[in-house]
Design an enzyme around this catalytic site. Sequence first.
Site, PDB file in Angstrom:
ATOM      1  N   ILE A 290       0.896  -1.160   0.000  1.00 13.98           N
ATOM      2  CA  ILE A 290       0.000   0.000   0.000  1.00 13.98           C
ATOM      3  C   ILE A 290       0.934   1.209   0.000  1.00 13.98           C
ATOM      4  O   ILE A 290       1.945   1.231   0.724  1.00 13.98           O
ATOM      5  CB  ILE A 290      -0.938  -0.004   1.224  1.00 13.98           C
ATOM      6  CG1 ILE A 290      -1.875   1.214   1.234  1.00 13.98           C
ATOM      7  CG2 ILE A 290      -0.194  -0.102   2.540  1.00 13.98           C
ATOM      8  CD1 ILE A 290      -2.943   1.147   2.352  1.00 13.98           C
ATOM      9  N   SER A 291       0.632   2.232  -0.824  1.00 10.98           N
ATOM     10  CA  SER A 291       1.543   3.370  -0.951  1.00 10.98           C
ATOM     11  C   SER A 291       1.563   4.214   0.322  1.00 10.98           C
ATOM     12  O   SER A 291       0.624   4.192   1.119  1.00 10.98           O
ATOM     13  CB  SER A 291       1.137   4.246  -2.136  1.00 10.98           C
ATOM     14  OG  SER A 291       1.065   3.475  -3.308  1.00 10.98           O
ATOM     15  N   GLN A 292       2.641   4.985   0.443  1.00  6.39           N
ATOM     16  CA  GLN A 292       2.813   5.943   1.553  1.00  6.39           C
ATOM     17  C   GLN A 292       1.659   6.966   1.508  1.00  6.39           C
ATOM     18  O   GLN A 292       1.313   7.464   0.430  1.00  6.39           O
ATOM     19  CB  GLN A 292       4.150   6.620   1.296  1.00  6.39           C
ATOM     20  CG  GLN A 292       4.540   7.704   2.216  1.00  6.39           C
ATOM     21  CD  GLN A 292       5.795   8.409   1.687  1.00  6.39           C
ATOM     22  OE1 GLN A 292       6.411   7.995   0.689  1.00  6.39           O
ATOM     23  NE2 GLN A 292       6.165   9.462   2.350  1.00  6.39           N
TER      24      GLN A 292
END
Length: 204
Positions: A51-53
């Site tokens: 999951i992206s930052q």
Amino acid sequence: MVERQIAARGIRDKRVLGAMLEIPRHLFIPPPYDRSAYDDNPLPIGNGQTISQPYIVALMTELLRPKATDNVLEIGAGSGYQAAVLSLLVRKLTTIERIAAVADLARRNLNSLGISNVTVIEGDGTLGYPAHAPYDGIIITAAAPAVPRPVIEQLAEEGILVAPIGGRDIQDLVILHKKGGNCRQEYYGGVRFVPLIGRYGWEN
Ligand code: SAM
């Protein structure tokens, strides 16, 4: 998270900040990593994916300039978190995921929040998704060597595309604006994403 890591780093769009406040990121992250859900880091979601930052999710969402009437395409559904944030800001979102188990995870996560304007498609997003085109906005959340040609073709006139473009390990965030059939390109600094694997992306 929203105040200290997102607004403090320069995200100004109130609709984007509001959507980030509304979507509970911990629901998109499997244990034990869900404990770190509100740190500003990418986290594992299984199958070697992330999951992206949160800051990058907010930045890419702001750069897309989403409008309530927009029809948007996301390539790289992952956990479904970016899709959930966008679902609050646009009319209709189609999100594509190449790994079946990850597409199921995104569907479950979005369903658990009762989000009904997002369709999760399993497939190679480098081909885009012509059935729902043209798109007012396209966001690619995996790293591509170049913007896939079929995806550019599915971007509407006056549409905006945001994508990490460059090498397999490090990329530039690129913003494309389509006008008069041509694309103007802007660069927005360095990012790191997992590779976009597919016909117009990287080899597996
Ligand atoms: N947007 C996601 C989120 O909110 O959790 C994060 C995306 S993750 C950084 C990148 C995702 O892109 C991975 O789930 C990966 O399987 C997917 N992916 C890679 N190549 C793809 C392709 N050709 N088509 C669709 N998805 C792809």
